[in-house]
Write a protein that holds these residues in place. Structure first.
Motif, short mmCIF file in Angstrom:
data_model
loop_
_atom_site.label_atom_id
_atom_site.label_comp_id
_atom_site.label_asym_id
_atom_site.label_seq_id
_atom_site.Cartn_x
_atom_site.Cartn_y
_atom_site.Cartn_z
N SER A 11 10.57 -32.26 5.80
CA SER A 11 9.56 -31.95 4.79
C SER A 11 9.60 -30.50 4.33
O SER A 11 9.32 -30.21 3.18
CB SER A 11 8.16 -32.27 5.33
OG SER A 11 8.09 -33.62 5.74
N LYS A 21 1.30 -20.46 0.19
CA LYS A 21 1.83 -21.80 -0.08
C LYS A 21 2.68 -22.27 1.10
O LYS A 21 2.63 -23.45 1.50
CB LYS A 21 2.68 -21.75 -1.35
CG LYS A 21 3.35 -23.09 -1.72
CD LYS A 21 2.32 -24.16 -2.04
CE LYS A 21 2.93 -25.35 -2.75
NZ LYS A 21 4.02 -25.99 -2.04
N GLN A 39 0.37 -23.36 3.75
CA GLN A 39 -0.22 -24.64 3.38
C GLN A 39 0.78 -25.78 3.61
O GLN A 39 0.42 -26.83 4.15
CB GLN A 39 -0.64 -24.60 1.91
CG GLN A 39 -1.37 -25.84 1.42
CD GLN A 39 -1.74 -25.72 -0.03
OE1 GLN A 39 -0.94 -25.96 -0.92
NE2 GLN A 39 -2.98 -25.30 -0.29
N ASP A 40 2.04 -25.57 3.23
CA ASP A 40 3.07 -26.60 3.41
C ASP A 40 3.27 -26.92 4.89
O ASP A 40 3.45 -28.08 5.27
CB ASP A 40 4.40 -26.15 2.80
CG ASP A 40 4.36 -26.15 1.28
OD1 ASP A 40 3.44 -26.75 0.71
OD2 ASP A 40 5.25 -25.53 0.66
N LEU A 99 0.44 -28.99 6.14
CA LEU A 99 0.58 -30.38 5.68
C LEU A 99 1.60 -31.13 6.51
O LEU A 99 1.42 -32.30 6.84
CB LEU A 99 0.97 -30.39 4.20
CG LEU A 99 -0.13 -29.99 3.21
CD1 LEU A 99 0.44 -29.88 1.80
CD2 LEU A 99 -1.28 -30.98 3.25
N GLN A 100 2.71 -30.45 6.87
CA GLN A 100 3.69 -31.12 7.72
C GLN A 100 3.11 -31.37 9.11
O GLN A 100 3.43 -32.38 9.74
CB GLN A 100 4.98 -30.32 7.83
CG GLN A 100 5.95 -30.97 8.81
CD GLN A 100 7.40 -30.65 8.53
OE1 GLN A 100 7.78 -30.38 7.41
NE2 GLN A 100 8.20 -30.68 9.57
N ALA A 122 0.04 -32.07 9.73
CA ALA A 122 -0.79 -33.26 9.58
C ALA A 122 0.06 -34.52 9.52
O ALA A 122 -0.31 -35.57 10.09
CB ALA A 122 -1.64 -33.14 8.31
N GLU A 123 1.22 -34.44 8.85
CA GLU A 123 2.12 -35.59 8.79
C GLU A 123 2.69 -35.92 10.16
O GLU A 123 2.85 -37.09 10.52
CB GLU A 123 3.26 -35.29 7.80
CG GLU A 123 4.22 -36.43 7.57
CD GLU A 123 3.57 -37.64 6.91
OE1 GLU A 123 4.12 -38.75 7.04
OE2 GLU A 123 2.52 -37.48 6.26
N LYS A 149 0.13 -37.79 12.03
CA LYS A 149 0.05 -39.17 11.53
C LYS A 149 1.18 -40.03 12.09
O LYS A 149 0.97 -41.17 12.53
CB LYS A 149 0.10 -39.16 10.01
CG LYS A 149 -0.05 -40.53 9.36
CD LYS A 149 -0.04 -40.41 7.84
CE LYS A 149 -0.13 -41.77 7.19
NZ LYS A 149 -0.10 -41.66 5.69
N ALA A 201 -4.12 -30.08 12.95
CA ALA A 201 -3.12 -29.66 11.95
C ALA A 201 -3.21 -28.17 11.65
O ALA A 201 -2.18 -27.49 11.54
CB ALA A 201 -3.30 -30.48 10.68
N ASP A 202 -4.42 -27.65 11.52
CA ASP A 202 -4.57 -26.23 11.20
C ASP A 202 -4.03 -25.35 12.32
O ASP A 202 -3.33 -24.36 12.07
CB ASP A 202 -6.04 -25.90 10.96
CG ASP A 202 -6.26 -24.42 10.69
OD1 ASP A 202 -5.81 -23.92 9.65
OD2 ASP A 202 -6.88 -23.74 11.55
N GLY A 261 -0.30 -25.64 12.37
CA GLY A 261 0.23 -24.99 11.18
C GLY A 261 0.29 -23.48 11.34
O GLY A 261 1.24 -22.84 10.88
#
Length: 521
Positions: free
Chosen positions: A193, A252, A255-256, A259-260, A262-263, A266, A306-307, A310
């Motif tokens: 990702s 950014k 943030q990316d 998001l990864q 969080a993925e 999941k 996730a945070d 990250g």
């Protein structure tokens, strides 16, 4: 009239507060008897003045050296902090977890704006738990699994350099090295990702380099106003792109990565529920990356958000990309500037790389003589971490000679001082790779103070990956015999003149460049 009276009273109260605070700091504070200038003891604006208002900023590092010449090896450098300039004391201050507890000083922990990552963790015990999970991910054995990827990236960079030299007659090294290191970090740490592929997108490299440089140049200000980055990272990226466009790119990235994370959570939950049944999907879930390492650990659920993950991933990229690329740039400059060393290194590399496309293992490269020596001397002479590293000892007083430093006091040393200490390293500003040869009778002594990655419980996590980058990339560069330095001046383009956490060169720099030269006989 009442408003004027109220404002007058407010001014009087505030003035009285300032006066009493200064009096306390000068005469009643636990550090009141420590040597140092009274102005520094009275106010943090002494340091702010040198770092923010004296051109080209980041100048307190030089004032700190002057203070030690005037007041001795232990100095009170601001109202709260003691700084020690004595290489022998480094083993007392920066200890391993089994030998003592060292918390990070909160303003230093806030510098990157990641309070839930290892770098931003204040508590020794919390840091040890978080660090213990990701240490195996950056072990030598795990880094070795990325050797093929490192070689691919390194060869792509060599191809890029050749193309640029063929077009322009020369090439600036720092952008290419930054692309190589960043792509390697992303490739080692994350699944598909997050892959910028900077080695094939020069415009993106230029933007990433500019973002890093702007952020670095803001460090002297951010160190004093450490609320800024946490606040900025809470703003929408589109707002940052308008107000601070270069910080917007870094936001950014953060943030990316979140998001990864969080993925990854999941996918892990899906695997636990048996949703991934095909061999390919199972393989994807089981593939180890930084987030898988955290998710499969015994850390509590709050550490697997996730945070939080990250922030850990963001620290890895920010801390590792710029420093390693700078080391590659400096190593290339110093070796190519020394014709005799360059020939010895080339001949040595031919013995394990008979062809230009040979691919010796990292272990084989480490067993060489001149390549490790050149890398170690680069790490030493660069003294790249110019910012002091303050920690506190929460449980007991520290002792330096006749001085008793009260527990809880932030105390710091500067790695650059140790690496350039003339009492340890003869002619410390001279590049002498032979210092690190096995035949040097002083090798054991100087190795004790070789601390480019710091020491103790806060030692650099990504050291093994950084060293792998250095060994493989420089082996490919110095295996060539047709390169030389072009239009590069050490005082302008190499020497560090200001503290931006890592040292920065003159604002007049034109970069470190190389070009082709006739092959040596």
């Amino acid at each position: 009239m009442e408003l004027i009276k109220g404002l007058y009273l407010l001014v009087v109260v505030y003035s009285l507060y300032v006066i009493l605070t200064v009096l306390y700091r000068l005469y009643f504070h636990p550090l009141a008897k420590f040597p140092g200038p009274k102005l520094a003891a009275a106010t943090e604006w002494y340091e702010i003045y040198f770092d923010v208002f004296v051109p080209p900023q980041g100048q307190f590092m030089h004032e700190l050296k002057r203070l030690h010449k005037v007041y001795g090896p232990i100095v009170r450098i601001n109202p709260h902090e003691i700084h020690v300039e004595d290489s022998k004391w480094v083993e007392t201050l920066y200890v391993n977890p089994t030998n003592g507890v060292r918390d990070k000083y909160p303003p230093a922990a806030a510098l990157v704006g990641t309070p839930r990552g290892c770098v931003g963790t204040i508590s020794h015990h919390q840091h040890r738990k978080r660090r213990g999970v990701i240490n195996p991910f950056f072990s030598k054995a795990n880094v070795a699994t990325s050797e093929d990827m490192i070689y691919r990236n390194a060869r792509q960079l060599i191809h890029n350099l050749d193309e640029q030299i063929s077009r322009s007659g020369f090439v600036e090294l720092r952008p290419g090295y930054l692309a190589f290191v960043t792509d390697t970090l992303l490739g080692h740490c994350f699944q598909q990702s997050i892959r910028w592929n900077l080695l094939k997108t020069p415009d993106d490299v230029a933007s990433w380099l500019r973002a890093i440089q702007v952020s670095a140049h803001m460090t002297p200000l951010v160190k004093k106003f450490n609320w800024f980055l946490p606040f900025a990272f809470k703003l929408p990226v589109w707002v940052l792109n308008i107000v601070f466009p270069d910080i917007g790119m870094i936001a950014k990235l953060r943030q990316d990565i979140a998001l990864q994370a969080a993925e990854a959570i999941k996918k892990q939950q899906g695997a636990d529920m048996g949703q991934y049944s095909s061999p390919e999907s199972k393989k994807m879930v089981k593939k180890t990356d930084l987030f898988n390492a955290i998710l499969s650990s015994s850390l509590p659920a709050s550490e697997k958000e996730a945070d939080r993950m990250g922030q850990e991933g963001f620290e890895v990229i920010i801390a590792g990309s710029e420093t390693t690329s700078r080391m590659l740039t400096m190593a290339t400059y110093f070796v190519l500037s020394d014709g005799a060393l360059c020939r010895k290194l080339h001949d040595e590399l031919v013995s394990v790389m008979p062809e230009l496309d040979s691919k010796p293992s990292l272990a084989e490269l480490e067993r060489l003589v001149w390549l490790p020596a050149a890398i170690k001397e680069t790490l030493r002479i660069a003294g790249l971490i110019t910012s002091r590293l303050p920690v506190t000892c929460p449980n007991e007083d520290l002792h330096y000679k006749e001085w008793v430093i009260p527990k809880g006091t932030p105390v710091s040393m500067t790695l650059r001082d140790i690496l350039l200490d003339p009492e340890t390293f003869h002619e410390p500003f001279q590049f002498q790779a032979e210092r690190w040869l096995p035949s040097n009778p002083n090798l054991q002594h100087i190795s004790r103070y070789f601390l480019p990655f710091s020491r103790g419980s806060r030692m650099c996590t990504g050291m093994n990956l950084a060293m792998a980058d250095l060994y493989i990339m420089l082996a490919l560069v110095f295996r060539r015999d047709n390169l030389e330095i072009f239009d590069t001046i050490r005082e302008r383009d190499i020497d560090i003149v200001r503290d931006c956490f890592s040292g920065e060169v003159s604002k007049e720099t034109k970069g470190v460049k190389i070009k082709y030269v006739e092959r040596r006989e």
